[in-house]
Design an enzyme around this catalytic site. Sequence first.
Site, PDB file in Angstrom:
ATOM      1  N   ARG A 133       6.455  -4.237 -15.673  1.00 29.20           N
ATOM      2  CA  ARG A 133       7.755  -4.768 -16.087  1.00 29.20           C
ATOM      3  C   ARG A 133       7.752  -5.423 -17.466  1.00 29.20           C
ATOM      4  NH1 ARG A 133       8.633  -8.398 -10.931  1.00 29.20           N
ATOM      5  NH2 ARG A 133       6.390  -8.608 -11.282  1.00 29.20           N
TER       6      ARG A 133
ATOM      7  N   CYS B 126       5.414 -10.946 -16.361  1.00 32.33           N
ATOM      8  CA  CYS B 126       5.416 -10.481 -14.977  1.00 32.33           C
ATOM      9  C   CYS B 126       4.050 -10.816 -14.386  1.00 32.33           C
ATOM     10  CB  CYS B 126       5.766  -8.998 -14.864  1.00 32.33           C
ATOM     11  SG  CYS B 126       4.558  -7.837 -15.535  1.00 32.33           S
TER      12      CYS B 126
ATOM     13  N   ASP C  34       9.252  -5.029  -8.788  1.00 32.53           N
ATOM     14  CA  ASP C  34       7.976  -4.534  -9.298  1.00 32.53           C
ATOM     15  C   ASP C  34       7.812  -3.078  -8.862  1.00 32.53           C
ATOM     16  OD1 ASP C  34       5.397  -4.078 -10.160  1.00 32.53           O
ATOM     17  OD2 ASP C  34       4.578  -5.892  -9.245  1.00 32.53           O
TER      18      ASP C  34
END
Length: 167
Positions: free
Chosen positions: A14, A8, A136
């Site tokens: 994440r 990420c 996100d």
Amino acid sequence: MKSVLFVCLGNICRSPLAQGIFEKQIAAAGLGSEFDADSAGTSGWHEGEPPHRGSIAVAKKYGISIEKQRSRPVHAKDGEIFDYIIAMDASNRQSLLHEFHFPQKKIHLMRDFAPPTTATAHGGPVGGLKGLPVPDPWGQGSEAFEEVYAILDSSVAGFIGFLKTKI
């Protein structure tokens, strides 16, 4: 042993959560000795930091420990080392391709593995949405981390199903 890298932007929300979910699910599938996992960020903003407290909390809620992980940036060698590179969104995928020059055949989007029959706790769709990002949750509340957990849990299960076809 095959290796998987989850990617990420900052490697605090994440991708560490995806790594933790993957490690739990791959062990439960009896394939823990077949696969190794790591996570990284396309930026180095949080290098050396633990995962975000929201990711740690939601992982812990589901019996997963990620608090010992530390953020690291993607390295050019990762494209050679890892067999599967799983990006959380198209922007991360583009960075991996164009900034780091990773082989396109190794890079996948996380949600491309989500089955089409799942839903979030709030009733919204989770899977079957190829090309869509794992949102996100940074800067948002616990509900956002719950949603990301649900998306990742489903997508990782689909990814493991895909891996089983490659063994």
